[in-house]
Design an enzyme around this catalytic site. Structure first.
Site, PDB file in Angstrom:
ATOM      1  N   HIS A   2      -3.225  -9.841   2.972  1.00 35.07           N
ATOM      2  CA  HIS A   2      -4.591 -10.334   3.137  1.00 35.07           C
ATOM      3  C   HIS A   2      -4.602 -11.494   4.133  1.00 35.07           C
ATOM      4  CE1 HIS A   2      -6.056  -7.767   0.061  1.00 35.07           C
ATOM      5  NE2 HIS A   2      -5.449  -8.379  -0.940  1.00 35.07           N
ATOM      6  N   TYR A  13      -9.755 -10.820  -8.033  1.00 35.28           N
ATOM      7  CA  TYR A  13      -9.050 -11.022  -9.299  1.00 35.28           C
ATOM      8  C   TYR A  13      -9.479 -12.277 -10.058  1.00 35.28           C
ATOM      9  CZ  TYR A  13      -6.103  -7.755  -6.755  1.00 35.28           C
ATOM     10  OH  TYR A  13      -5.659  -6.683  -6.025  1.00 35.28           O
ATOM     11  N   ARG A  69      -1.086  -1.771  -6.902  1.00 36.82           N
ATOM     12  CA  ARG A  69      -1.305  -2.952  -6.054  1.00 36.82           C
ATOM     13  C   ARG A  69      -2.027  -4.041  -6.842  1.00 36.82           C
ATOM     14  NH1 ARG A  69      -1.395  -4.616  -0.619  1.00 36.82           N
ATOM     15  NH2 ARG A  69      -3.392  -5.335   0.190  1.00 36.82           N
ATOM     16  N   ARG A  97       0.853  -1.182   0.000  1.00 35.26           N
ATOM     17  CA  ARG A  97       0.000   0.000   0.000  1.00 35.26           C
ATOM     18  C   ARG A  97       0.894   1.237   0.000  1.00 35.26           C
ATOM     19  NH1 ARG A  97      -2.294  -3.723   3.663  1.00 35.26           N
ATOM     20  NH2 ARG A  97      -4.383  -4.405   3.046  1.00 35.26           N
ATOM     21  N   LYS A 130      -3.066  -1.640   8.234  1.00 36.84           N
ATOM     22  CA  LYS A 130      -4.527  -1.621   8.274  1.00 36.84           C
ATOM     23  C   LYS A 130      -5.106  -2.768   9.088  1.00 36.84           C
ATOM     24  CE  LYS A 130      -8.447  -1.342   5.071  1.00 36.84           C
ATOM     25  NZ  LYS A 130      -8.838  -1.338   3.641  1.00 36.84           N
TER      26      LYS A 130
END
Length: 380
Positions: free
Chosen positions: A350, A360, A327, A197, A232
């Site tokens: 993730h 995706y 990303r 990020r 995050k």
């Protein structure tokens, strides 16, 4: 039964057969008033403590409710999220009177304010506003300030799923060639070949990098307000294995900023109020390319990163897109090369490969034939 709870009140009469019968009749009248929605506690039991509490609840305004909700939420959210909540609530008062009693709200009011937001905002932004409002009203309903029925049927708006728009290899070559400074080329190369990020890249320090081992330890992010915090999510705290293009970019950047003096920063932890101080040397710093260092910061802000990206897109002639697509580019390139989705998910921070498949999955379908050719090559 009142608001789902068993309530007892005294009518101060002797327990004679006549008075017991009178109490039963009064109870029946109270139950009917509750059922018909005409029950006012203070009219039936003016001396009751609950009646005084009911009056206070009836007088609670939207401004008081939101302030109370913000106060209790502040212990479990980050300062940046708290600021976002306050900004959304201020927008709410453009439509609702802040002095309006909470108890007067109906489901229709929520549907109307949703339409108000939708008139100027996207469905996604409207959903964000409504989540904040419904969070505060859910708190109100749980504490008896309003009826929870007003929240029923106020669903989130449907949003079309946006497909990733990754760079092609030729596009990215043009994009990198348009960078006027080595640092910019190194930044975007690292972004595409690590999937980090931009806040993680902007706060990256040489203390986080092991060039011999070929890894980056991600344990820091920078917010829109310039505050340092942990990534995050918990899964965002990770170790990234560097691909060769990323390693080359860092080796080149090492020549540019590795000798800079350490900067003292304050990093917010997940526990409420917890902070630590860190002395770090930023990998990417605007001071490297600044002409005037008067008020120059040691770290990039999101606005500067986004501006650099837009300029490079325009200069290189590639299709303009959101900077976050770097990303997406990492994920799409890795999947098309046959990388394990679990490995990709771990690299990107993730919790599982599910996010990779959800985001995706459709895009990877375009490369089915390439995967078949690869497998035929291996097993022919």
């Amino acid at each position: 039964m009142y608001k789902g709870k068993r309530v007892r009140e005294s009518i101060s009469l002797e327990p004679t057969p006549k008075n017991i019968k009178q109490a039963a009749q009064r109870r029946a009248s109270v139950c009917y008033a509750i059922k018909s929605g005409n029950f006012v506690y203070s009219e039936w039991f003016p001396e009751s403590k609950r009646a005084r509490l009911e009056n206070q609840e009836a007088e609670m305004t939207l401004e008081t409710l939101f302030n109370k909700w913000i106060e209790v939420k502040s212990f479990e959210i980050t300062p940046a999220t708290l600021t976002n909540y306050k900004n959304r609530i201020s927008q709410t008062f453009l439509f609702w009177d802040k002095n309006r009693p909470v108890r007067s709200l109906k489901q229709q009011d929520l549907l109307e304010i949703r339409a108000f937001f939708l008139s100027t905002c996207s469905p996604g932004t409207t959903n964000t506003y409504m989540r904040t409002i419904k969070g505060a009203l859910g708190f109100a309903a749980n504490n008896g300030y309003c009826d929870e029925a007003i929240l029923r049927g106020v669903r989130e708006l449907k949003i079309d799923k946006k497909k990733p728009a990754p760079f092609s290899k030729s596009e990215f070559e043009k994009f990198i060639s348009s960078c006027r400074h080595r640092q910019d080329a190194n930044f975007w190369t690292l972004a595409v070949y690590t999937g980090m990020r931009h806040g993680e890249l902007a706060s990256l320090a040489w203390e986080d990098i092991d060039l011999k081992k070929g890894t980056i330890t991600v344990n820091r992010n920078i917010t829109l307000k310039g505050l340092f915090k942990l990534p995050k999510t918990k899964s965002g705290e990770r170790e990234i294995n560097l691909l060769e293009p990323a390693k080359r970019a860092l080796l080149d950047q090492f020549e540019l900023t590795s000798t800079y003096k350490p900067v003292l920063i304050e990093k917010h932890l997940r526990s409420y109020g917890s902070k630590i101080n860190e002395n770090i040397r930023p990998v990417f710093t605007p001071k490297l390319t600044a002409r005037h260092h008067g008020h120059m910061t040691d770290f990039y802000f999101f606005s500067s990163i986004n501006e650099k990206f837009k300029i490079c897109c325009a200069r290189s002639g590639v299709k303009d897109r959101n900077p976050y697509q770097t990303r997406h580019t990492f994920a799409c390139w890795m999947l098309s090369a046959g990388a394990n989705p679990t490995f990709i998910a771990k690299q990107m921070g993730h919790a599982s490969a599910k996010e990779v498949y959800n985001t995706y999955g459709d895009w990877v379908g375009d490369f089915t034939q390439g995967q078949v050719d690869l497998l035929n090559q291996i097993y022919s």
